[in-house]
Design a protein around this motif. Structure first.
Motif, short mmCIF file in Angstrom:
data_model
loop_
_atom_site.label_atom_id
_atom_site.label_comp_id
_atom_site.label_asym_id
_atom_site.label_seq_id
_atom_site.Cartn_x
_atom_site.Cartn_y
_atom_site.Cartn_z
N ILE A 66 -7.59 8.93 -1.46
CA ILE A 66 -7.49 8.45 -0.09
C ILE A 66 -8.81 8.68 0.63
CG2 ILE A 66 -6.34 8.80 2.14
CD1 ILE A 66 -3.83 9.58 0.56
N TYR B 193 0.84 -1.20 0.00
CA TYR B 193 0.00 0.00 0.00
C TYR B 193 0.87 1.25 0.00
CZ TYR B 193 -3.55 3.36 1.54
OH TYR B 193 -4.40 4.43 1.64
N GLU C 158 0.94 5.72 -0.75
CA GLU C 158 0.14 6.94 -0.82
C GLU C 158 0.97 8.08 -1.40
OE1 GLU C 158 -3.05 6.38 2.85
OE2 GLU C 158 -1.37 7.77 3.09
N SER D 226 0.67 12.43 -1.56
CA SER D 226 -0.09 13.60 -1.13
C SER D 226 0.75 14.85 -1.31
CB SER D 226 -0.50 13.45 0.34
OG SER D 226 -1.19 14.61 0.78
N TYR E 278 -3.99 13.62 -3.66
CA TYR E 278 -4.30 12.93 -2.40
C TYR E 278 -4.81 11.55 -2.77
CZ TYR E 278 -5.57 13.04 2.60
OH TYR E 278 -5.63 12.84 3.95
N LYS E 279 -3.90 10.62 -3.07
CA LYS E 279 -4.32 9.36 -3.66
C LYS E 279 -3.52 8.19 -3.11
CE LYS E 279 -1.51 10.80 -7.62
NZ LYS E 279 -1.54 11.23 -9.02
N PHE E 280 -4.06 6.99 -3.31
CA PHE E 280 -3.40 5.77 -2.85
C PHE E 280 -3.25 4.79 -4.00
CE2 PHE E 280 -7.86 4.57 -2.52
CZ PHE E 280 -7.86 3.24 -2.93
N ILE F 277 -3.00 1.88 5.75
CA ILE F 277 -4.36 2.26 5.41
C ILE F 277 -5.07 2.85 6.62
CG2 ILE F 277 -6.60 1.40 4.63
CD1 ILE F 277 -5.15 -0.77 3.09
N ARG G 222 -4.58 8.43 7.16
CA ARG G 222 -4.93 9.76 6.67
C ARG G 222 -6.44 9.87 6.53
NH1 ARG G 222 -0.52 12.43 3.80
NH2 ARG G 222 1.24 11.01 3.52
#
Length: 494
Positions: free
Chosen positions: A191, A163, A165, A167, A172-174, A229, A232
């Motif tokens: 996210i 996982y 991320e 930002s 602002y994404k995963f 996970i 945020r």
């Protein structure tokens, strides 16, 4: 993160083996979240193996076990197993017995979501993940050819999801990757949302694992970082709405056959002045096909006379052996626009007496005529974020990838691929609207004022005309807003 680093999902109950071509200053990290559960630092020039952990930003006490093989002139295998209470290390010269073993106790209270990062002193193809077996310690390490089956990722091995991320002020994404035997399951999105899921199947588990590693490393190079996970909170949605950029477009409704000389049509008999010769190709000199004729008086109300008055005609050379010529536009917006020259696009005023001559016999393969009897109004959306970048930031920014990424994020899409998968640009023959660019935006600038032209008409391969632009390409008739006598035609295929 340096390009030399590789990311591999890893977890308790498994071990990995790496073949070092040169162990000098080879640094390996086994991470858990933002912590380094184990750093293996091989310093052959000092004959030192340094082991340590970085917990909550602080390094612990370094351990320097003796007995590691530092012969840089031979191939070395290093095995690290994640056991119940610590990492089990073993190493040796290829073709010899294991000559080094060591247990490194866990310093993290809970190790979960482990992943492996190592430098290019080792080769990704030579790293294999196996169920951990402490009884292997002390057995001989054979050559790669002798253990090719043993070192393969077995069918029952499944890794925990990896996982990541990303930002910043605009993003602002995963990104999550899970390998399930021969299948890669990828989940991605904003996210705090469930995101989208895609699946890919590979021939073997090894190929699936290697492909997953490459996907993860591509994201790491773009600034993604490993994360946990739920750490945020969701970010509020951004301000841009794709509906702000809707343009109206019109699909032609046709009937078979020709109508009057003044009708809007595909192929058929065009309006020509009395005694005016049929248009010839400016490249090969032979007669050209009428592709379309539009009567500006009959266009839908919102664009009636928008593109001028009279009749808009396009003749195009389809003769065998005439490849035509292209020339680069004086100014281009996006890709360099290659303008076709084996054609004639013009606005004519149907005043005076018209020619009564039939279609020339030399055009033996003349396309069947279709009369445009109506227009179906549709909502059209930008084919690519370049259009929106130009709208917000100006045309000088259309090739700015950072601006494109920002627009994609502000519209609520994960990335450009996600945007393109959901684009709603009409792909057939149409009046006005957004061009559906096959290979990216390539607006031509007006040769007089250099301002970007706009689309008047889009021609798709084998829609209303039995003609193919290359390999299912799409063509675009462009016009200057100010100098309406200036036209350009561009087509591209995949």
């Amino acid at each position: 993160m340096p390009e030399s680093q590789i990311y591999i999902p890893y977890r308790k109950g498994f071990s990995f083996k790496i073949r070092y071509l040169n162990p000098n200053w080879g640094v390996l990290h086994i991470c858990s979240g933002n912590n380094i559960a184990l750093q293996v630092n091989i310093r052959s020039h000092e004959n030192t193996l340094a082991l340590n952990s970085l917990i909550n930003g602080a390094w612990g006490t370094q351990e320097e076990p003796a007995g590691f093989p530092f012969d840089v002139n031979q191939e070395i295998f290093l095995s690290v197993g994640a056991g119940a209470d610590g990492f089990y290390l073993s190493a040796g010269i290829v073709g010899s017995v294991v000559i080094f073993t060591y247990k490194y106790a866990y310093r993290l209270p809970e190790t979960q979501g482990l992943y492996l990062i190592y430098t290019n002193y080792a080769n990704l193809e030579d790293c294999t993940i196996l169920p951990h077996d402490s009884e292997l310690i002390g057995q001989s390490i054979q050559s790669e050819s002798e253990t090719s089956n043993k070192l393969s990722l077995t069918d029952n091995v499944e890794s925990e999801p990896a996982y990541l991320e990303f930002s910043d002020i605009n993003s602002y994404k995963f990104y999550e990757v899970n390998v399930d035997r021969v299948e890669i399951i990828t989940r991605y999105g904003r996210i705090g949302t469930s995101g989208q899921t895609s699946r890919q199947t590979y021939a073997t588990p090894e190929k699936a694992r290697i492909a997953a590693c490459k996907k993860l490393n591509e994201k790491l190079q773009k600034g993604y970082v490993p994360a946990i996970i739920g750490n945020r909170p969701p970010r509020p949605p951004r301000s841009l709405d794709i509906a702000q950029f809707i343009r109206l477009t019109w699909k032609p409704i046709v009937t078979d056959g020709d109508s009057s000389l003044l009708s809007s049509k595909f192929s058929g008999l065009p309006w020509l002045r009395k005694d005016e010769p049929w248009p010839n190709c400016p490249i090969c000199g032979r007669l050209m096909q009428l592709f379309f004729q539009l009567n500006m008086n009959e266009l839908p109300e919102p664009v009636r006379f928008e593109f001028g008055s009279g009749l808009l005609q396009m003749f195009y050379c389809c003769n065998w052996g005439c490849e035509g010529e292209v020339e680069s536009a004086v100014v281009s917006y996006g890709r360099t626009a290659d303008l076709n020259k084996n054609l004639l696009i013009r606005l004519v005023q149907p005043n005076g007496e018209a020619s009564t001559a039939p279609i020339p016999l030399a055009l033996s393969d003349y396309f069947p005529a279709k009369t445009i009897v109506d227009w179906q109004q549709l909502e059209d959306y930008p084919d690519a974020p370049d259009e929106i970048v130009a709208n917000i930031y100006g045309w000088e920014e259309v090739n700015n990838e950072e601006k494109q990424d920002e627009i994609v994020e502000r519209l609520g899409f994960y990335d450009l691929e996600d945007y393109c998968e959901h684009r709603l640009t009409y792909e057939g023959d149409k009046l006005a609207g957004y061009p559906l660019w096959v290979q990216g935006m390539e607006y031509s600038g007006c040769p007089i004022c250099h301002e970007p032209m706009r689309q008047v008409f889009q021609l798709a391969s084998e829609d209303n005309l039995p003609y193919m632009f290359g390999d299912v390409g799409i063509g675009h008739v462009l016009q200057c807003r100010t100098h309406k006598e200036q036209f350009a035609f561009i087509w591209a295929c995949s």
